[in-house]
Design an enzyme around this catalytic site. Structure first.
Site, PDB file in Angstrom:
ATOM      1  N   LEU A   1      10.830 -20.732  -4.678  1.00 46.25           N
ATOM      2  CA  LEU A   1       9.792 -19.947  -4.003  1.00 46.25           C
ATOM      3  C   LEU A   1       8.418 -20.137  -4.656  1.00 46.25           C
ATOM      4  CD1 LEU A   1       9.145 -17.586  -1.963  1.00 46.25           C
ATOM      5  CD2 LEU A   1       9.514 -16.041  -3.903  1.00 46.25           C
TER       6      LEU A   1
ATOM      7  N   ASP B   1       0.829  -1.208   0.000  1.00 45.69           N
ATOM      8  CA  ASP B   1       0.000   0.000   0.000  1.00 45.69           C
ATOM      9  C   ASP B   1       0.865   1.260   0.000  1.00 45.69           C
ATOM     10  OD1 ASP B   1      -2.342   1.399  -0.024  1.00 45.69           O
ATOM     11  OD2 ASP B   1      -2.831   1.099   2.087  1.00 45.69           O
TER      12      ASP B   1
ATOM     13  N   HIS C   1       2.634   2.904  -8.968  1.00 43.82           N
ATOM     14  CA  HIS C   1       2.515   1.452  -9.145  1.00 43.82           C
ATOM     15  C   HIS C   1       3.751   0.904  -9.865  1.00 43.82           C
ATOM     16  CE1 HIS C   1      -1.431   1.816  -7.552  1.00 43.82           C
ATOM     17  NE2 HIS C   1      -1.978   2.353  -8.629  1.00 43.82           N
TER      18      HIS C   1
HETATM   19  C1  FPP Z   1      -1.967  -0.010  -3.419  1.00 44.83           C
HETATM   20  O1  FPP Z   1      -1.509   1.331  -3.344  1.00 44.83           O
HETATM   21  C2  FPP Z   1      -1.334  -0.702  -4.555  1.00 44.83           C
HETATM   22  C3  FPP Z   1      -1.998  -1.233  -5.613  1.00 44.83           C
HETATM   23  C4  FPP Z   1      -3.468  -1.211  -5.737  1.00 44.83           C
HETATM   24  C5  FPP Z   1      -1.271  -1.865  -6.733  1.00 44.83           C
HETATM   25  C6  FPP Z   1      -0.069  -2.695  -6.346  1.00 44.83           C
HETATM   26  C7  FPP Z   1       0.617  -3.181  -7.555  1.00 44.83           C
HETATM   27  C8  FPP Z   1       1.951  -3.164  -7.733  1.00 44.83           C
HETATM   28  C9  FPP Z   1       2.940  -2.701  -6.727  1.00 44.83           C
HETATM   29  C10 FPP Z   1       2.499  -3.724  -8.994  1.00 44.83           C
HETATM   30  C11 FPP Z   1       2.898  -5.119  -8.695  1.00 44.83           C
HETATM   31  C12 FPP Z   1       2.869  -5.947  -9.886  1.00 44.83           C
HETATM   32  C13 FPP Z   1       3.005  -7.299  -9.863  1.00 44.83           C
HETATM   33  C14 FPP Z   1       3.020  -8.032 -11.148  1.00 44.83           C
HETATM   34  C15 FPP Z   1       3.136  -8.080  -8.613  1.00 44.83           C
HETATM   35  P1  FPP Z   1      -2.576   2.516  -3.439  1.00 44.83           P
HETATM   36  O2  FPP Z   1      -2.778   2.840  -4.884  1.00 44.83           O
HETATM   37  O3  FPP Z   1      -3.821   2.131  -2.701  1.00 44.83           O
HETATM   38  O4  FPP Z   1      -1.802   3.663  -2.710  1.00 44.83           O
HETATM   39  P2  FPP Z   1      -2.470   4.850  -1.861  1.00 44.83           P
HETATM   40  O5  FPP Z   1      -3.073   4.225  -0.638  1.00 44.83           O
HETATM   41  O6  FPP Z   1      -1.302   5.721  -1.544  1.00 44.83           O
HETATM   42  O7  FPP Z   1      -3.485   5.515  -2.749  1.00 44.83           O
END
Ligand code: FPP
Length: 240
Positions: free
Chosen positions: A130, A19, A36
């Protein structure tokens, strides 16, 4: 007298809610998708570190059932990012011996992502390293309901008796069938919630929350989370 320190136990299964990508991007004046994309760096680090340390399973929460209600542009960009990163990284993951699986409601995903997922799972199916699970379009309640439906279907055709539905049998119908329960759940970004992640599989997990935003989650932060785990006394409801 010197007393040998107890061996620090490692978790067998680490599960991570990644997050804070959006906030990371916002503080830099960037679009959310840039956060992201930056989140891929700690994803690679965690996969490689789990492999090196002999942690047997890693589950990453990449997109929840609830995330479908984000703006269409962000959802589309995230789906594109999943496709691109799978295309780019699968050879390296395979070389590391990673066995990759996706958990979640797959039929809701774009067809080209479904195809990439199927190809990645097939290519890495026999790897012994893994066990990597990526949760996409996943919700803990969805998982429990789909397991209940599968078992109910078996009962309705007479292949299973309701009294034979034990915890063990139920677990085998969940998305993480065959993977040990999560021992350590890490959540970045400051919120201290489960948010419908692996509800069944984290029943006895240690919960580690950090204010670090996911793109900033570095090796030292991962070490801190593992040290937190190794210092916990896990009793599973028993007395010491
Ligand atoms: C939450 O942060 C994150 C996500 C919804 C996306 C997570 C995806 C990745 C890190 C890419 C990973 C890819 C693979 C293939 C594993 P948020 O957008 O809710 O952040 P915020 O709370 O600051 O708005």
């Amino acid at each position: 007298m010197m007393v040998a320190a107890a061996a620090n136990p490692l978790p067998r299964h680490v599960a991570i809610t990644m997050d804070g990508n959006g906030r990371w991007a916002k503080t830099r004046g960037l679009a959310r998708i840039a956060g992201h994309k930056a989140g891929l760096t700690p994803v690679r680090m965690c996969i490689s570190e789990c492999g090196k340390r002999g942690i047997s399973a890693l589950t990453l929460f990449a997109f929840s059932s609830e995330n479908w209600s984000r703006p269409a542009e962000e959802v589309g960009s995230l789906m594109g990012l999943f496709v691109e990163s799978l295309e780019r990284e699968i050879a390296e993951l395979h070389a590391q011996g990673v066995r990759m699986r996706f958990i979640g409601e797959r039929r809701h995903l774009p067809v080209r992502l479904q195809a990439r997922i199927a190809a990645a799972e097939e290519r890495t199916a026999n790897n012994q390293g893994l066990k990597l699970q990526v949760a996409v379009s996943y919700g803990g309640r969805w998982d429990i309901v789909q397991a209940a439906q599968a078992l109910a279907r078996e009962c309705s055709i007479g292949a299973l008796r309701p009294e034979d539905i034990t915890e063990e049998r139920f677990s085998q119908s969940l998305a993480l069938a065959g993977v040990a329960d999560a021992d350590l759940v890490i959540r970045t970004g400051g919120e201290q919630r489960i948010s419908n992640f692996l509800l069944w599989n984290l029943a006895y997990a240690e919960l580690y929350f950090t204010p670090k935003l996911w793109p900033d989650f570095a090796l030292t932060d991962f070490d801190d989370a593992l040290a937190f785990f190794s210092n916990r006394e896990r009793r599973f409801g028993r007395v010491s």
